[in-house]
Every structure is written in structure tokens, then in C-alpha cells.
Write an enzyme that holds these catalytic residues in place. Structure first.
Site, PDB file in Angstrom:
ATOM      1  N   PHE A  21     136.233 -93.112 -73.886  1.00  0.00           N
ATOM      2  CA  PHE A  21     136.746 -93.642 -72.621  1.00  0.00           C
ATOM      3  C   PHE A  21     138.063 -92.962 -72.207  1.00  0.00           C
ATOM      4  O   PHE A  21     138.129 -92.307 -71.165  1.00  0.00           O
ATOM      5  CB  PHE A  21     136.867 -95.164 -72.796  1.00  0.00           C
ATOM      6  CG  PHE A  21     137.789 -95.846 -71.859  1.00  0.00           C
ATOM      7  CD1 PHE A  21     137.625 -95.726 -70.494  1.00  0.00           C
ATOM      8  CD2 PHE A  21     138.827 -96.639 -72.344  1.00  0.00           C
ATOM      9  CE1 PHE A  21     138.482 -96.377 -69.619  1.00  0.00           C
ATOM     10  CE2 PHE A  21     139.677 -97.289 -71.487  1.00  0.00           C
ATOM     11  CZ  PHE A  21     139.512 -97.150 -70.122  1.00  0.00           C
ATOM     12  N   ILE A  22     139.071 -93.020 -73.038  1.00  0.00           N
ATOM     13  CA  ILE A  22     140.364 -92.426 -72.657  1.00  0.00           C
ATOM     14  C   ILE A  22     140.247 -90.899 -72.657  1.00  0.00           C
ATOM     15  O   ILE A  22     140.716 -90.221 -71.746  1.00  0.00           O
ATOM     16  CB  ILE A  22     141.506 -92.881 -73.607  1.00  0.00           C
ATOM     17  CG1 ILE A  22     141.654 -94.412 -73.548  1.00  0.00           C
ATOM     18  CG2 ILE A  22     142.836 -92.201 -73.235  1.00  0.00           C
ATOM     19  CD1 ILE A  22     142.735 -94.989 -74.451  1.00  0.00           C
ATOM     20  N   GLY A  45     131.759 -92.636 -78.638  1.00  0.00           N
ATOM     21  CA  GLY A  45     131.849 -91.891 -77.387  1.00  0.00           C
ATOM     22  C   GLY A  45     130.450 -91.700 -76.823  1.00  0.00           C
ATOM     23  O   GLY A  45     129.464 -92.047 -77.472  1.00  0.00           O
ATOM     24  N   LEU A  74     142.378 -88.587 -80.427  1.00  0.00           N
ATOM     25  CA  LEU A  74     141.951 -89.919 -79.980  1.00  0.00           C
ATOM     26  C   LEU A  74     140.761 -90.442 -80.777  1.00  0.00           C
ATOM     27  O   LEU A  74     140.391 -91.609 -80.629  1.00  0.00           O
ATOM     28  CB  LEU A  74     141.558 -89.875 -78.494  1.00  0.00           C
ATOM     29  CG  LEU A  74     142.628 -89.428 -77.496  1.00  0.00           C
ATOM     30  CD1 LEU A  74     142.012 -89.228 -76.118  1.00  0.00           C
ATOM     31  CD2 LEU A  74     143.739 -90.462 -77.402  1.00  0.00           C
ATOM     32  N   THR A  86     137.015 -93.714 -90.985  1.00  0.00           N
ATOM     33  CA  THR A  86     137.161 -92.877 -89.793  1.00  0.00           C
ATOM     34  C   THR A  86     138.641 -92.692 -89.460  1.00  0.00           C
ATOM     35  O   THR A  86     139.098 -91.583 -89.198  1.00  0.00           O
ATOM     36  CB  THR A  86     136.472 -93.538 -88.575  1.00  0.00           C
ATOM     37  OG1 THR A  86     135.139 -93.803 -88.929  1.00  0.00           O
ATOM     38  CG2 THR A  86     136.531 -92.658 -87.344  1.00  0.00           C
ATOM     39  N   ALA A  89     146.978 -90.920 -81.414  1.00  0.00           N
ATOM     40  CA  ALA A  89     146.758 -92.222 -80.767  1.00  0.00           C
ATOM     41  C   ALA A  89     146.859 -93.335 -81.794  1.00  0.00           C
ATOM     42  O   ALA A  89     146.177 -93.326 -82.810  1.00  0.00           O
ATOM     43  CB  ALA A  89     145.394 -92.255 -80.108  1.00  0.00           C
ATOM     44  N   TYR A 129     142.238-102.692 -89.332  1.00  0.00           N
ATOM     45  CA  TYR A 129     142.441-101.746 -88.231  1.00  0.00           C
ATOM     46  C   TYR A 129     143.930-101.426 -88.092  1.00  0.00           C
ATOM     47  O   TYR A 129     144.339-100.273 -88.004  1.00  0.00           O
ATOM     48  CB  TYR A 129     141.885-102.343 -86.939  1.00  0.00           C
ATOM     49  CG  TYR A 129     142.047-101.463 -85.731  1.00  0.00           C
ATOM     50  CD1 TYR A 129     141.705-100.116 -85.785  1.00  0.00           C
ATOM     51  CD2 TYR A 129     142.535-101.969 -84.523  1.00  0.00           C
ATOM     52  CE1 TYR A 129     141.848 -99.294 -84.663  1.00  0.00           C
ATOM     53  CE2 TYR A 129     142.675-101.163 -83.409  1.00  0.00           C
ATOM     54  CZ  TYR A 129     142.333 -99.839 -83.485  1.00  0.00           C
ATOM     55  OH  TYR A 129     142.480 -99.029 -82.383  1.00  0.00           O
ATOM     56  N   LYS A 171     145.607 -97.737 -88.915  1.00  0.00           N
ATOM     57  CA  LYS A 171     146.392 -96.984 -87.930  1.00  0.00           C
ATOM     58  C   LYS A 171     147.841 -96.813 -88.392  1.00  0.00           C
ATOM     59  O   LYS A 171     148.489 -95.822 -88.067  1.00  0.00           O
ATOM     60  CB  LYS A 171     146.332 -97.693 -86.566  1.00  0.00           C
ATOM     61  CG  LYS A 171     145.049 -97.406 -85.817  1.00  0.00           C
ATOM     62  CD  LYS A 171     144.801 -95.932 -85.771  1.00  0.00           C
ATOM     63  CE  LYS A 171     144.150 -95.363 -84.591  1.00  0.00           C
ATOM     64  NZ  LYS A 171     144.072 -93.906 -84.625  1.00  0.00           N
TER      65      LYS A 171
END
Ligand code: UDP
Length: 330
Positions: free
Chosen positions: A11-12, A36, A76, A95, A117, A149, A153
């Protein structure tokens, strides 16, 4: 500029690719199409300066070539969406952590700038609103998979900052707050595409919890503008930035606004069209949500002059139009 976008069919990423090509930059996209979607980049295929590889970012040979040929990497590619994270925690952790490690390693080989990101999930359930980049993080136990999550990150951020510190790699970290706009799918739980599609189908709107939780939704075009400014801001290297809107709305109010914009009714038969779904049913027993999430974007403004320009209402209209067109073309 030659920009490599990992997750560029997302999306981004696809919005960023479009904006870069429009101003004459070259874009290479790598995406494994796990979340995606090829449809997102289809209109760009064949345009001068656009290249893509359907592959994973842990495929070193491919990443080595793409990295050697670019000036900057916008990383991203990640597992996103609370629903996906709850249902597939192994994939989320692998991932995010292994993917970012692979990207940074190869970026360091060629000393390429990396925009990494990250996410507002970093702040967890802290209530130090608005969240500043240097604020403490408040997280739940490891037995609640949502928090994986945030931590995956956070490892990405630590690793990016460590590569900057130890190897002088130019890394910039962007913590995206709720980002919305055309092409975002509701498949992984994101609230706005879900509400819009439910409203267009005439279905009930699924408000989780009592709807008193609030969020700030940033239009993806504003997000892309922030990325373009950060790429060109030398002082941003080694820094962390919140990227988001500060227009706060409760989820209940959001549901009402979507219904109003779709049905045209002033006070739509709101309560009849809303269904309140307990969190335990929507996600998993014991699920913890953030009650409020508001960014402090003062730092981004100081460094780049950026401010969000599009209102929630405009964004909702864009998303509604996007899904209306999609329904018509089926
Ligand atoms: N939400 C909701 N109904 C839905 C999907 C999400 O009420 O069908 C709520 C969700 O519980 C959260 C908010 O909307 O409080 C934003 O959810 P999203 O997954 O878009 O992003 P989050 O802020 O959780 O990362």
C-alpha cells in the site's frame, strides 16, 4: 535519484513508487507479494525508470544487485496488520527481524542510505500522549502475541541505529502511525477499508470493543511526502521520526462518519447499522488494545517543515471512491 523500495507492491510502497516516478526518479521494487499485490504496481510496469523483482528480501543475490544499483533504500517490506500478527506470529517475527537484518547487511556493503519503516506500535500501551520519539515503551507480556510486532520492529530500530553507530551507515527511522488511503486492503484487519467496504455492501459495521478507543489516520499521500522530505534531509540521518496525523477520532465516531459519507444520511440509522464485537472474539482472548494513539510530529516538522495536509474527511472520501470504482469494475 534511484530508489529501491522493498515491499514496493504494498500500500505505502506503491504510492511512493508512483510519486518518485512522477518527479522523474528511477524506482526498483522488490516484493514477494505476500501481503503486497501486483495490481498495485501494474500501472507502473513499462513506465520509463520502473523496474521490479518479485522476490524476497532475504534473497541475497537479488538484493545485492538491486542495492548496488540504487542511491537509497526505502525498506517497507514487513508483516503488518494486527490480525496477521495475531494469527501468524512466527511469520511476523521472522519477516521483520530477518528481513531487516538482510537489508541492512547488504546496505552496509555498499554504504547506501536506508529509510527504515517502523511503527507506532513501538509505544505499546503507553498513555504518555502525544507520543514523542524519545518516550518510554510500555508493552504487555510475551504470551500476548500482539506485542511481538512491537518488539520485532524495535529490534529493527535497534539494529538500524546500531549499524549507523558502528558502521556509519546512513539510517533514518520512520515510525508510521495509522496510515490510510486508496489501495489499503481490509484483509489484514485495517479498520478504514473494512468499514468502507462494509458500508458499501450494506453490511453492519463491526466496531471492536465499545468504540471509545481512538486513532489518528494519516493520508498516505502525506506519508509519502514525509518520506521524500526525509530522504533529502541530511540532518535526519541517525534519527527517529514519528510520521502521522494528529487529527484524533474515536472508532465509534469513525464508523458514524463512514456511514454518513456512504449513505448520505445525516444521523444514519447509526445504532442499527453498528455491531459491537468483543475484542476476544475479534482477535483472541485477552487481547489488549491501545486506548489512544496520537503522535507528536514536532520533530518531523522541525527537521523538514512537514505537516499533514489532508483531513480525515477527504481521506475517507478518497477511500470510498476507490472502493466504489473497484466494485463497479468487477
Ligand atoms: N477496529 C474495529 N473494527 C474493525 C477493525 C478494527 O473496531 O473491523 C478497531 C481496532 O480494534 C482498533 C482500531 O479499529 O482499535 C484501529 O485498528 P487497525 O487494525 O486499523 O489499526 P491499529 O491501530 O490496531 O494498528
Amino acid at each position: 535519484m534511484r530508489v529501491l523500495i522493498t515491499g514496493g507492491a504494498g500500500f505505502i510502497g506503491s504510492h511512493l513508487a508512483e510519486a518518485l516516478l512522477a518527479r522523474g526518479d528511477e524506482v526498483a521494487v522488490i516484493d514477494d507479494l505476500s501481503t503486497g499485490c501486483f495490481e498495485n504496481i501494474q500501472p507502473l510496469v513499462g513506465k520509463p525508470g520502473f523496474h521490479f523483482a518479485i522476490d524476497t528480501i532475504t534473497h541475497e543475490l537479488v538484493m545485492d544487485r538491486l542495492t548496488s544499483e540504487c542511491d537509497v533504500i526505502v525498506h517497507l517490506a514487513a508483516a503488518v496488520g494486527v490480525e496477521l500478527i495475531i494469527h501468524d506470529p512466527v511469520r511476523t517475527i521472522e519477516t521483520n527481524v530477518l528481513g531487516t537484518h538482510a537489508v541492512l547487511q547488504v546496505a552496509a556493503r555498499y554504504r547506501k542510505k536506508v529509510l527504515l519503516a517502523s511503527t507506532s506500535e513501538i509505544y505499546g500501551k503507553s498513555n504518555a500522549i502525544p507520543f514523542r520519539e524519545d518516550a518510554d515503551r510500555v508493552l504487555g507480556p510475551t504470551t500476548k502475541s500482539r506485542w511481538s510486532y512491537s518488539d520485532s520492529k524495535a529490534i529493527d530500530e535497534f539494529l538500524g541505529l546500531a549499524y549507523h553507530k558502528k558502521h556509519g551507515l546512513p539510517v533514518i527511522i520512520c515510525r508510521f502511525f495509522n496510515t490510510v488511503g486508496p489501495r489499503q486492503t481490509g484483509q489484514y484487519g485495517m479498520v478504514i477499508p473494512r468499514f468502507v467496504q462494509q458500508a458499501l455492501r450494506g453490511d453492519s459495521i463491526t466496531v471492536y470493543g465499545d468504540g471509545s478507543q481512538s486513532r489518528c489516520f494519516c493520508n498516505v499521500r502525506d506519508t509519502v511526502r514525509a518520506l521524500l522530505l526525509l530522504i533529502e534531509c541530511p540532518e535526519a540521518v541517525g534519527e527517529v521520526f514519528n510520521v502521522g496525523s494528529t487529527e484524533e477520532v474515536t472508532i465509534l465516531e469513525l464508523a458514524r462518519q463512514v456511514l454518513h459519507l456512504v449513505t448520505g444520511e445525516r444521523q444514519p440509522q447509526a445504532t442499527e447499522r453498528l455491531v459491537f464485537v468483543p475484542y476476544a472474539q475479534a482477535y483472541e482472548p485477552g487481547f489488549e488494545d491501545m486506548q489512544r494513539r496520537v503522535p507528536d510530529v514536532g520533530k518531523l516538522k522541525r527537521f523538514t517543515g512537514w505537516e499533514a495536509q489532508l483531513s480525515l474527511r477527504e481521506t475517507l472520501q478518497q477511500v470510498i471512491e476507490y472502493y466504489q470504482l473497484k466494485r463497479m469494475s468487477k
